[in-house]
Design an enzyme around this catalytic site. Sequence first.
Site, PDB file in Angstrom:
ATOM      1  N   HIS A 117      -5.091  10.243  38.961  1.00 43.85           N
ATOM      2  CA  HIS A 117      -4.380  10.423  37.689  1.00 43.85           C
ATOM      3  C   HIS A 117      -3.917  11.861  37.554  1.00 43.85           C
ATOM      4  O   HIS A 117      -4.548  12.781  38.070  1.00 43.85           O
ATOM      5  CB  HIS A 117      -5.266  10.050  36.494  1.00 43.85           C
ATOM      6  CG  HIS A 117      -6.591  10.742  36.475  1.00 43.85           C
ATOM      7  ND1 HIS A 117      -7.661  10.326  37.239  1.00 43.85           N
ATOM      8  CD2 HIS A 117      -7.019  11.833  35.799  1.00 43.85           C
ATOM      9  CE1 HIS A 117      -8.691  11.131  37.033  1.00 43.85           C
ATOM     10  NE2 HIS A 117      -8.325  12.062  36.163  1.00 43.85           N
ATOM     11  N   HIS A 154      -3.042  14.735  34.660  1.00 45.31           N
ATOM     12  CA  HIS A 154      -3.161  15.140  33.254  1.00 45.31           C
ATOM     13  C   HIS A 154      -1.867  15.847  32.849  1.00 45.31           C
ATOM     14  O   HIS A 154      -1.404  16.743  33.564  1.00 45.31           O
ATOM     15  CB  HIS A 154      -4.300  16.156  33.074  1.00 45.31           C
ATOM     16  CG  HIS A 154      -5.659  15.643  33.411  1.00 45.31           C
ATOM     17  ND1 HIS A 154      -6.547  15.201  32.468  1.00 45.31           N
ATOM     18  CD2 HIS A 154      -6.299  15.504  34.603  1.00 45.31           C
ATOM     19  CE1 HIS A 154      -7.672  14.832  33.043  1.00 45.31           C
ATOM     20  NE2 HIS A 154      -7.555  15.007  34.342  1.00 45.31           N
TER      21      HIS A 154
HETATM   22  P1  5GP Z   1     -10.826  13.729  35.512  1.00 45.05           P
HETATM   23  O1  5GP Z   1     -11.942  14.632  35.132  1.00 45.05           O
HETATM   24  O2  5GP Z   1     -11.300  12.624  36.408  1.00 45.05           O
HETATM   25  O3  5GP Z   1      -9.640  14.457  36.052  1.00 45.05           O
HETATM   26  O4  5GP Z   1     -10.286  13.100  34.169  1.00 45.05           O
HETATM   27  C1  5GP Z   1     -10.620  11.845  33.678  1.00 45.05           C
HETATM   28  C2  5GP Z   1     -10.062  11.788  32.290  1.00 45.05           C
HETATM   29  O5  5GP Z   1     -10.144  10.462  31.827  1.00 45.05           O
HETATM   30  C3  5GP Z   1     -10.830  12.661  31.276  1.00 45.05           C
HETATM   31  O6  5GP Z   1      -9.944  13.586  30.686  1.00 45.05           O
HETATM   32  C4  5GP Z   1     -11.370  11.653  30.280  1.00 45.05           C
HETATM   33  O7  5GP Z   1     -11.319  12.158  28.976  1.00 45.05           O
HETATM   34  C5  5GP Z   1     -10.458  10.466  30.471  1.00 45.05           C
HETATM   35  N1  5GP Z   1     -11.105   9.201  30.190  1.00 45.05           N
HETATM   36  C6  5GP Z   1     -12.322   8.795  30.593  1.00 45.05           C
HETATM   37  N2  5GP Z   1     -12.571   7.533  30.194  1.00 45.05           N
HETATM   38  C7  5GP Z   1     -11.461   7.140  29.509  1.00 45.05           C
HETATM   39  C8  5GP Z   1     -11.110   5.926  28.857  1.00 45.05           C
HETATM   40  O8  5GP Z   1     -11.865   4.952  28.814  1.00 45.05           O
HETATM   41  N3  5GP Z   1      -9.889   5.870  28.270  1.00 45.05           N
HETATM   42  C9  5GP Z   1      -9.019   6.932  28.301  1.00 45.05           C
HETATM   43  N4  5GP Z   1      -7.852   6.761  27.680  1.00 45.05           N
HETATM   44  N5  5GP Z   1      -9.327   8.090  28.910  1.00 45.05           N
HETATM   45  C10 5GP Z   1     -10.527   8.189  29.517  1.00 45.05           C
END
Ligand code: 5GP
Length: 142
Positions: free
Chosen positions: A105, A107
């Site tokens: 993903h 951001h």
């Molecule tokens: P990472 O740290 O893997 O780059 O980011 C994962 C992102 O996914 C985090 O910013 C977190 O807030 C978001 N996230 C985690 N679980 C969920 C969810 O169930 N729904 C949504 N919309 N975002 C999520």
Amino acid sequence: MADNNSDPDCIFCKIVAGEIPAAIIFETDEVIAFMDAFPSSKGHALVIPRAHHPDVFEMPPSLLAICAQASQRLALASRKALQPDGMTVTQFNGAAAGQTVFHYHQHVTPRWEGQPRRSHGEHMADPEELKAIAAEIRAALD
Ligand code: 5GP
Ligand code: ZN
């Protein structure tokens, strides 16, 4: 051949399948853009491929390009709608790099001068507020 990769234990695959709700901004055959549920600032959104690939190392290059284009489309609409001072477009690979959801993903996060940076993934936002921001950004899409 269609890329139907999916992982039944992955939270983002559950969003793709419609099994858990998300404030969706836009979707195409390949990607979905939706609001981060634990935003690090107002308007913090994510772009994911529908197909499950854990990180940049595993992503098919053509899908990576599609995600980058979707992130740019989202960033342009977010800038138009929310008028931040800046925008981060970023992604993390591996727990040591801060990745917590192992479905690729990007951001797309608006930033304002003087606003303290919250870490992503800490404070859960009000789902109704997220839907309202998603609608604002959607209305600004080209
Ligand atoms: P990472 O740290 O893997 O780059 O980011 C994962 C992102 O996914 C985090 O910013 C977190 O807030 C978001 N996230 C985690 N679980 C969920 C969810 O169930 N729904 C949504 N919309 N975002 C999520
Ligand atoms: Zn997944």
